[in-house]
Design an enzyme around this catalytic site. Structure first.
Site, PDB file in Angstrom:
ATOM      1  N   ASN A   1       0.979  -1.131   0.063  1.00 45.99           N
ATOM      2  CA  ASN A   1      -0.077  -0.108   0.025  1.00 45.99           C
ATOM      3  C   ASN A   1       0.860   1.268  -0.020  1.00 45.99           C
ATOM      4  O   ASN A   1       1.271   1.485   0.902  1.00 45.99           O
ATOM      5  CB  ASN A   1      -0.859   0.024   1.245  1.00 45.99           C
ATOM      6  CG  ASN A   1      -1.625   1.253   1.444  1.00 45.99           C
ATOM      7  OD1 ASN A   1      -1.709   2.000   0.449  1.00 45.99           O
ATOM      8  ND2 ASN A   1      -2.398   1.256   2.780  1.00 45.99           N
ATOM      9  N   TRP A   2       1.232   1.678  -1.081  1.00 49.40           N
ATOM     10  CA  TRP A   2       2.072   3.088  -1.138  1.00 49.40           C
ATOM     11  C   TRP A   2       1.670   4.128  -0.458  1.00 49.40           C
ATOM     12  O   TRP A   2       2.344   5.352  -0.420  1.00 49.40           O
ATOM     13  CB  TRP A   2       2.142   3.218  -2.915  1.00 49.40           C
ATOM     14  CG  TRP A   2       3.265   2.114  -3.301  1.00 49.40           C
ATOM     15  CD1 TRP A   2       3.655   0.813  -2.951  1.00 49.40           C
ATOM     16  CD2 TRP A   2       3.598   2.430  -4.629  1.00 49.40           C
ATOM     17  NE1 TRP A   2       4.210   0.213  -3.813  1.00 49.40           N
ATOM     18  CE2 TRP A   2       4.508   0.920  -5.041  1.00 49.40           C
ATOM     19  CE3 TRP A   2       3.626   3.249  -5.836  1.00 49.40           C
ATOM     20  CZ2 TRP A   2       5.048   0.926  -5.997  1.00 49.40           C
ATOM     21  CZ3 TRP A   2       4.402   3.163  -6.966  1.00 49.40           C
ATOM     22  CH2 TRP A   2       4.922   1.796  -7.097  1.00 49.40           C
ATOM     23  N   LYS A   3       0.307   4.294  -0.384  1.00 47.18           N
ATOM     24  CA  LYS A   3      -0.346   5.452   0.225  1.00 47.18           C
ATOM     25  C   LYS A   3      -0.108   6.790  -0.737  1.00 47.18           C
ATOM     26  O   LYS A   3      -0.017   6.336  -2.179  1.00 47.18           O
ATOM     27  CB  LYS A   3      -0.094   5.635   1.757  1.00 47.18           C
ATOM     28  CG  LYS A   3      -0.299   4.339   2.512  1.00 47.18           C
ATOM     29  CD  LYS A   3       0.124   4.848   3.887  1.00 47.18           C
ATOM     30  CE  LYS A   3      -0.061   3.318   4.689  1.00 47.18           C
ATOM     31  NZ  LYS A   3      -0.260   3.322   6.083  1.00 47.18           N
TER      32      LYS A   3
ATOM     33  N   HIS B   1      -9.824   1.563   4.502  1.00 49.86           N
ATOM     34  CA  HIS B   1      -8.335   1.899   5.268  1.00 49.86           C
ATOM     35  C   HIS B   1      -8.536   2.695   6.218  1.00 49.86           C
ATOM     36  O   HIS B   1      -9.465   3.895   6.210  1.00 49.86           O
ATOM     37  CB  HIS B   1      -7.526   2.315   4.252  1.00 49.86           C
ATOM     38  CG  HIS B   1      -6.000   2.379   4.976  1.00 49.86           C
ATOM     39  ND1 HIS B   1      -5.607   3.174   5.769  1.00 49.86           N
ATOM     40  CD2 HIS B   1      -4.880   1.260   4.682  1.00 49.86           C
ATOM     41  CE1 HIS B   1      -4.343   2.788   6.179  1.00 49.86           C
ATOM     42  NE2 HIS B   1      -3.951   1.771   5.648  1.00 49.86           N
TER      43      HIS B   1
ATOM     44  N   GLU C   1      -7.050   5.202   7.416  1.00 48.55           N
ATOM     45  CA  GLU C   1      -6.858   6.550   7.142  1.00 48.55           C
ATOM     46  C   GLU C   1      -7.769   7.107   6.295  1.00 48.55           C
ATOM     47  O   GLU C   1      -8.264   8.241   6.624  1.00 48.55           O
ATOM     48  CB  GLU C   1      -5.487   6.512   6.425  1.00 48.55           C
ATOM     49  CG  GLU C   1      -4.426   6.338   7.362  1.00 48.55           C
ATOM     50  CD  GLU C   1      -3.091   5.832   6.564  1.00 48.55           C
ATOM     51  OE1 GLU C   1      -2.969   5.822   5.320  1.00 48.55           O
ATOM     52  OE2 GLU C   1      -2.382   5.082   7.119  1.00 48.55           O
TER      53      GLU C   1
ATOM     54  N   GLU D   1      -5.925  -4.712  10.099  1.00 49.58           N
ATOM     55  CA  GLU D   1      -4.912  -3.713  10.430  1.00 49.58           C
ATOM     56  C   GLU D   1      -5.060  -2.962  11.700  1.00 49.58           C
ATOM     57  O   GLU D   1      -6.014  -1.809  11.969  1.00 49.58           O
ATOM     58  CB  GLU D   1      -4.830  -2.610   9.282  1.00 49.58           C
ATOM     59  CG  GLU D   1      -4.432  -3.453   8.137  1.00 49.58           C
ATOM     60  CD  GLU D   1      -3.909  -2.288   7.062  1.00 49.58           C
ATOM     61  OE1 GLU D   1      -2.690  -2.621   6.620  1.00 49.58           O
ATOM     62  OE2 GLU D   1      -4.247  -1.298   6.886  1.00 49.58           O
TER      63      GLU D   1
ATOM     64  N   GLY E   1       2.311   2.297  10.660  1.00 50.90           N
ATOM     65  CA  GLY E   1       3.097   3.315  10.478  1.00 50.90           C
ATOM     66  C   GLY E   1       3.807   3.825  11.621  1.00 50.90           C
ATOM     67  O   GLY E   1       4.517   4.636  11.589  1.00 50.90           O
TER      68      GLY E   1
ATOM     69  N   SER F   1       3.107  -2.294  10.361  1.00 59.04           N
ATOM     70  CA  SER F   1       4.493  -2.220  10.730  1.00 59.04           C
ATOM     71  C   SER F   1       4.793  -3.700  10.357  1.00 59.04           C
ATOM     72  O   SER F   1       5.803  -4.021  10.835  1.00 59.04           O
ATOM     73  CB  SER F   1       4.949  -1.743  12.061  1.00 59.04           C
ATOM     74  OG  SER F   1       4.357  -0.388  12.053  1.00 59.04           O
TER      75      SER F   1
ATOM     76  N   GLY G   1       2.645  -1.101   4.096  1.00 62.79           N
ATOM     77  CA  GLY G   1       2.822   0.341   3.958  1.00 62.79           C
ATOM     78  C   GLY G   1       4.261   0.623   3.815  1.00 62.79           C
ATOM     79  O   GLY G   1       4.926   0.594   2.736  1.00 62.79           O
ATOM     80  N   GLY G   2       4.953   1.294   4.782  1.00 60.58           N
ATOM     81  CA  GLY G   2       6.382   1.524   4.570  1.00 60.58           C
ATOM     82  C   GLY G   2       7.242   0.733   4.055  1.00 60.58           C
ATOM     83  O   GLY G   2       8.017   1.122   3.236  1.00 60.58           O
TER      84      GLY G   2
HETATM   85  P1  PGA Z   1       2.573   0.182   7.612  1.00 57.90           P
HETATM   86  O1  PGA Z   1       1.212   0.557   6.784  1.00 57.90           O
HETATM   87  O2  PGA Z   1       2.994  -1.166   7.057  1.00 57.90           O
HETATM   88  O3  PGA Z   1       3.245   1.263   6.931  1.00 57.90           O
HETATM   89  O4  PGA Z   1       2.362   0.252   9.115  1.00 57.90           O
HETATM   90  C1  PGA Z   1       0.323  -0.470   6.789  1.00 57.90           C
HETATM   91  C2  PGA Z   1      -0.971  -0.122   6.000  1.00 57.90           C
HETATM   92  O5  PGA Z   1      -1.516   1.196   6.432  1.00 57.90           O
HETATM   93  O6  PGA Z   1      -1.703  -0.512   5.113  1.00 57.90           O
END
Ligand code: PGA
Length: 257
Positions: free
Chosen positions: A13-15, A99, A101, A171, A177, A217, A238-239
């Site tokens: 997930n590149w956001k 998600h 966010e 999640e 994050g 994470s 994500g990251g």
């Molecule tokens: P993260 O993000 O791996 O940076 O914690 C995961 C996500 O929000 O899908």
């Protein structure tokens, strides 16, 4: 993972990261080190404006393209929005829905997520439906009820046949994050509870066929342990998905014989 009954899916997930130029560069880096993925499907969920670039750049790789959001109406006066059909038409296979966010910053509710799930399935997309609790909710001891509610609302009126096209991603918001990963026990406990909820709604055969990911994470150092849990069938990353070598290390953890 339980490969006998369901697919393992590793999705990045590149956001809101990487422009079109970065997307092409990442695709070249990934393709150079990408293993043969016998056991798992690899997905990159890129910003909507980079979908065409990503579709072209990953054409010759075994990497599916995902989007991070969409609107539930098929077309019309919804300035700034993107429909399921528009995504499908560009070659998108997966779409992340609900998600945390999106829920937190853009006011997405369980009802909206359910509408989006229906619209995505109608268009032939595979939704990756995100559920998860905040730290406060975990400390209040309401994680299980909350997750069951999120799963039930997201899947409201979704048929068993359509559910087979969905992925559920657990999640925990406090792990996204933050560098703070849920322990494999915590993650497994909730992923197993999600499968139990699905079993109650759809029966055992359907429940065992659904891919349930963990996200929050996930990184090369903890992926293998998380993926060793029988109800964790992949990751939403994500990251660590922004760097080709970290992403490949996670793919390798899911791709073991
Ligand atoms: P993260 O993000 O791996 O940076 O914690 C995961 C996500 O929000 O899908």
């Amino acid at each position: 993972m339980n490969r006998r009954y369901r697919k393992t899916v590793i999705a990045g997930n590149w956001k809101m990261n990487k422009n079109a130029t970065d997307t092409k560069k990442f695709a070249e880096e990934l393709k150079a080190i990408m293993p043969k993925t016998k056991w798992c499907e690899v997905v990159v969920c890129v910003p909507a404006v980079n979908i065409s670039t990503a579709a072209r750049a990953f054409k010759d790789a075994r990497v599916a393209i995902g989007a991070q959001n969409m609107y539930y109406e098929p077309a019309g006066a919804f300035t700034g929005e993107v429909s399921a059909d528009m995504l499908k038409n560009l070659g998108v296979k997966y779409v992340i829905l609900g998600h945390s966010e999106r829920r937190q910053y853009f006011g997405e509710t369980d009802v909206i997520v359910n509408k989006k799930v229906h619209a995505a399935l109608e268009a032939g997309l595979h939704p990756i439906i995100c559920v998860g609790e905040s730290l406060e909710q975990r400390e209040m001891g309401i994680t299980m009820e909350l997750i069951a509610l999120q799963v039930k609302s997201a899947l409201y009126n979704v048929s068993a046949d359509k559910l087979r096209k969905c992925i559920i991603a657990y999640e925990p918001i406090w792990a996204i994050g933050t560098g703070k990963t849920a322990t494999s026990e915590q993650a497994a406990e909730v992923c197993t509870a999600i499968r139990t909820t699905i079993r109650q709604l759809y029966g055992a055969r359907v429940a065992r066929s659904v891919t349930i990911q963990y996200g929050g994470s996930m990184k090369p150092s903890n992926a293998a342990e998380l993926l060793a849990q029988s109800d964790i069938d992949g990751g939403l990353i994500g990251g660590a998905a922004l760097k080709a070598d970290d992403f490949v290390a996670i793919i390798n953890a899911a791709n073991q014989d």
